[in-house]
Design an enzyme around this catalytic site. Structure first.
Site, PDB file in Angstrom:
ATOM      1  CB  CYS A 156     -28.297  53.624   5.757  1.00 35.64           C
ATOM      2  SG  CYS A 156     -27.914  52.085   4.928  1.00 35.64           S
ATOM      3  CG  HIS A 296     -30.108  56.599   1.622  1.00 39.26           C
ATOM      4  ND1 HIS A 296     -29.126  56.560   2.587  1.00 39.26           N
ATOM      5  CD2 HIS A 296     -30.216  55.338   1.134  1.00 39.26           C
ATOM      6  CE1 HIS A 296     -28.668  55.310   2.696  1.00 39.26           C
ATOM      7  NE2 HIS A 296     -29.310  54.558   1.827  1.00 39.26           N
ATOM      8  CG  HIS A 332     -23.798  53.870   2.073  1.00 37.02           C
ATOM      9  ND1 HIS A 332     -23.961  54.522   3.272  1.00 37.02           N
ATOM     10  CD2 HIS A 332     -24.935  53.146   1.880  1.00 37.02           C
ATOM     11  CE1 HIS A 332     -25.127  54.209   3.794  1.00 37.02           C
ATOM     12  NE2 HIS A 332     -25.746  53.381   2.958  1.00 37.02           N
TER      13      HIS A 332
END
Length: 383
Positions: A156, A296, A332
């Site tokens: 990520c 995030h 995401h």
């Protein structure tokens, strides 16, 4: 800046959708996933690379590469890098560092299916076009850019690592311009199936637009997404000399590691806190001057809360701090998430006046923070 996202592929369309609270989460329709427990994603429904990628290449390459090339070339256009400007650049000092967390998942998926028939059916481009660095390589071939060119794959955090490393190449005098960011396109049977096996995804199939809900008590996992986000970084004097439109200034950053668990953050947020404190010190920014954080916050039970606690540890005394998560609308985007969210961050407020009731009008672009949709009941650990 250049983007390819579930909310659109134009900068203004993308950010206006965020401001309006539009969700890009929907049912997957690119393949039959009726047997999967998760059947929703931030899937890109309408996309054409015709103006950006040669048709011959487009037929062969993975979609993460098409997203990358498109977003990268759009960033050049947005940065005023016309053909005349390109011709005048020292291409040895122009580099590309656009990473991918997963690489060519669709190419791998297709190759596996072909193998069930015969190895002779496998596309000869399946290995090259599965590599995470190949998108940057193809883009460099198109542009003739001969500076630093590679990819970083750190899950990520991929885009953030790429952006910081790209800045360092400029700071070290190795490049004048760097295209940087990330791209991923994992919405394929092997990609969805792998994340399902990790038990990481939301199963709110009956209400896709409500599935990604960072910090909400009813969050049940993240929503997979796809796309690309690319920034054009440029040495300041070089940008001024060509009359570039400068959106923002990069001041610094930091690399750290939790050294704790494959997916879970450290219980006391040690890695996050260390990274923030080092980044502030490196950039010369005081924590009191930070008024906006694009978190995030992927909509996972443990991750959202631990990140929030770390942010409060570092910035809890700042009454003007605003925090949101773009993932509530895009899902995401894995390796692309940092690049796309960097674009969202560049669109937002730059500072507040010393008086709590008087926000200053200076902004990086719009001066407006996008909403955090689906936050209906705050987690008890969030205040």
């Amino acid at each position: 800046m250049g983007v390819v996202t579930p909310l659109g592929h134009d900068l203004d369309v993308f950010y206006n959708s965020l401001l309006e609270g539009v969700s890009g989460i929907s049912e997957i329709d690119s393949f039959d996933c009726a047997e999967f427990p998760t059947r929703i994603a931030g899937e890109i429904k309408s996309f054409s690379s015709d103006d950006w990628v040669s048709p011959k290449l487009a037929k062969r390459m993975d979609k993460f590469m098409k997203y990358l090339l498109t977003a990268g070339k759009k960033a050049l256009v947005d940065g005023g890098v016309t053909q005349d400007v390109l011709n005048g650049l020292n291409k040895v000092k122009c580099g590309i560092l656009i990473g991918s967390a997963m690489g060519g998942m669709s190419v791998v998926n297709d190759g596996y299916e072909d193998l069930q028939v015969s190895y002779k059916k496998i596309n000869p481009f399946s290995i090259p076009f599965a590599l995470t660095n190949m998108g940057s390589a193809i883009l460099a071939m198109d542009l003739g850019w001969m500076g630093p060119n590679y990819s970083i794959s750190t899950a990520c955090a991929t885009s953030n690592f790429c952006i910081l490393n790209a800045a360092n190449h400029i700071l070290q005098g190795e490049a004048n311009l760097m295209l940087c960011g990330g791209s991923d396109g994992v919405i394929a049977p092997i990609g969805l199936g792998g994340f399902v096996a990790c038990r990481a995804l939301s199963q709110r199939n009956s209400d896709p637009t409500k599935a990604s809900r960072p910090w909400d008590t009813n969050r049940d996992g993240f929503v997979l997404g796809e796309g690309a986000g690319v920034l054009l970084l440029e040495e300041l004097e070089h940008a001024k000399n060509r009359g570039a439109n400068i959106y923002a200034e990069f001041l610094g950053g930091s690399f750290t590691c939790d050294a704790y668990h494959v997916t879970e953050p450290h219980p006391d947020g040690a890695g996050i806190i260390q990274c923030i404190e080092k980044a502030l010190a490196h950039s010369g920014v005081s924590r009191e001057d930070v008024n906006y954080i694009n978190a995030h916050a992927a909509s996972t039970p443990a991750g959202d809360l631990k990140e929030y606690q770390a942010l409060i540890h570092c910035f809890g005394q700042n009454p003007h701090l605003r925090i949101n998560s773009t993932k509530c609308m895009t899902g995401h985007l894995l390796g692309a998430t940092g690049g796309v969210e960097a674009v969202a961050t560049i669109q937002t407020p730059k500072c507040y006046d010393s008086l709590p009731s008087s926000p200053c009008t200076q902004a990086i672009r719009t001066g407006i923070v996008h909403p955090n949709i689906n936050l209906e009941n705050l987690d008890e650990g969030v205040i």
